[in-house]
Design a protein around this motif. Sequence first.
Motif, PDB file in Angstrom:
ATOM      1  N   ALA A 259      -3.519 -15.592   8.018  1.00 25.12           N
ATOM      2  CA  ALA A 259      -4.645 -15.670   7.084  1.00 25.12           C
ATOM      3  C   ALA A 259      -4.274 -15.063   5.734  1.00 25.12           C
ATOM      4  CB  ALA A 259      -5.861 -14.953   7.670  1.00 25.12           C
ATOM      5  N   ALA A 260      -3.635 -13.898   5.752  1.00 26.69           N
ATOM      6  CA  ALA A 260      -3.278 -13.221   4.497  1.00 26.69           C
ATOM      7  C   ALA A 260      -2.280 -14.029   3.682  1.00 26.69           C
ATOM      8  CB  ALA A 260      -2.713 -11.831   4.791  1.00 26.69           C
ATOM      9  N   LEU A 261      -1.366 -14.715   4.370  1.00 24.16           N
ATOM     10  CA  LEU A 261      -0.352 -15.505   3.667  1.00 24.16           C
ATOM     11  C   LEU A 261      -0.831 -16.928   3.379  1.00 24.16           C
ATOM     12  CD1 LEU A 261       2.929 -14.369   5.478  1.00 24.16           C
ATOM     13  CD2 LEU A 261       1.873 -13.450   3.396  1.00 24.16           C
ATOM     14  N   GLU A 262      -2.097 -17.203   3.722  1.00 24.18           N
ATOM     15  CA  GLU A 262      -2.718 -18.511   3.491  1.00 24.18           C
ATOM     16  C   GLU A 262      -1.945 -19.639   4.171  1.00 24.18           C
ATOM     17  OE1 GLU A 262      -3.241 -18.797  -0.758  1.00 24.18           O
ATOM     18  OE2 GLU A 262      -4.853 -17.317  -0.736  1.00 24.18           O
TER      19      GLU A 262
ATOM     20  N   ARG B  62      -1.612  -3.912   2.958  1.00 24.39           N
ATOM     21  CA  ARG B  62      -0.176  -4.219   3.016  1.00 24.39           C
ATOM     22  C   ARG B  62       0.040  -5.724   3.119  1.00 24.39           C
ATOM     23  NH1 ARG B  62       1.605  -1.754   0.073  1.00 24.39           N
ATOM     24  NH2 ARG B  62       3.613  -2.590   0.616  1.00 24.39           N
ATOM     25  N   LEU B  63      -0.800  -6.401   3.886  1.00 25.64           N
ATOM     26  CA  LEU B  63      -0.661  -7.854   4.000  1.00 25.64           C
ATOM     27  C   LEU B  63      -0.961  -8.541   2.673  1.00 25.64           C
ATOM     28  CD1 LEU B  63      -2.185  -8.526   7.545  1.00 25.64           C
ATOM     29  CD2 LEU B  63       0.233  -8.425   6.887  1.00 25.64           C
ATOM     30  N   ALA B  64      -1.949  -8.043   1.945  1.00 27.85           N
ATOM     31  CA  ALA B  64      -2.252  -8.601   0.618  1.00 27.85           C
ATOM     32  C   ALA B  64      -1.061  -8.401  -0.313  1.00 27.85           C
ATOM     33  CB  ALA B  64      -3.499  -7.945   0.041  1.00 27.85           C
ATOM     34  N   SER B  65      -0.425  -7.249  -0.222  1.00 27.70           N
ATOM     35  CA  SER B  65       0.768  -6.971  -1.027  1.00 27.70           C
ATOM     36  C   SER B  65       1.895  -7.941  -0.678  1.00 27.70           C
ATOM     37  CB  SER B  65       1.223  -5.524  -0.794  1.00 27.70           C
ATOM     38  OG  SER B  65       2.523  -5.322  -1.279  1.00 27.70           O
ATOM     39  N   LEU B  66       2.045  -8.224   0.604  1.00 33.56           N
ATOM     40  CA  LEU B  66       3.088  -9.165   1.034  1.00 33.56           C
ATOM     41  C   LEU B  66       2.836 -10.553   0.459  1.00 33.56           C
ATOM     42  CD1 LEU B  66       3.460  -8.062   4.735  1.00 33.56           C
ATOM     43  CD2 LEU B  66       5.185  -7.839   2.947  1.00 33.56           C
ATOM     44  N   LYS B  67       1.577 -10.979   0.450  1.00 33.82           N
ATOM     45  CA  LYS B  67       1.251 -12.298  -0.091  1.00 33.82           C
ATOM     46  C   LYS B  67       1.683 -12.387  -1.553  1.00 33.82           C
ATOM     47  CE  LYS B  67      -2.481 -15.368  -1.245  1.00 33.82           C
ATOM     48  NZ  LYS B  67      -3.063 -15.117  -2.550  1.00 33.82           N
ATOM     49  N   GLU B  68       1.451 -11.319  -2.301  1.00 31.85           N
ATOM     50  CA  GLU B  68       1.837 -11.328  -3.722  1.00 31.85           C
ATOM     51  C   GLU B  68       3.351 -11.380  -3.891  1.00 31.85           C
ATOM     52  OE1 GLU B  68      -0.216  -9.158  -6.486  1.00 31.85           O
ATOM     53  OE2 GLU B  68      -2.103  -9.855  -5.641  1.00 31.85           O
TER      54      GLU B  68
END
Length: 141
Positions: free
Chosen positions: A122-125, A78-84
Motif C-alpha cells: 500500500a505504501a509503495l502504491e 518509515r514506509l512513507a520515506s521508502l516510497k519517496e
Amino acid sequence: MPQMSPPPLQTLDEPNLEALVELMFLAAFADGEFSPEEKIHFARSVESLTDRRIPQSTMDTLLQSVVEQLHREGRAARLASLKERLASPQARKVAFFLAAQVVVADGIVRSSERELLLDVAAALELDQAEAAEIVRKLAAS
C-alpha cells in the motif's frame, strides 16, 4: 503474471540501494526479532544482492539508523520515506519482491509479516492483488 526473480540491481543508485536494504530489514524485523544469526544471514544476502556496493561499515551504520528511526517515527513513517526514496515504479517492485523473499525465507509467513507486506504494498502504491500473488508464489516455492 509477476516475474519471480528481481530485476537487476546494478541500475540502482546508492540511495535506492539503501532504501532496499531498509525495507528488507523491516521485513526481517517484522516479527520483532533480529538475532545475531539472522543479522549475519541478512548481511550476507544484502552483500550478494548489492554486489558488495554497500560496505559493511555503511551497512552497520544504516541498520543502526533504521532501528532508531523505526522506534522514533514508527513503521508508517518509515514506509512513507521508502516510497519517496524509491521513486520509480520498477524500484518499488524490486523492493517489494526482495522484502517478500526475506519474509518467506524461513518457510513461515506470520501474521505480523503478512501485515507488513500489505502495508508495504500500500505504501509503495503497488497493486494489492499482484503483491499478494508474489507472496503466494514465493511461499509455494
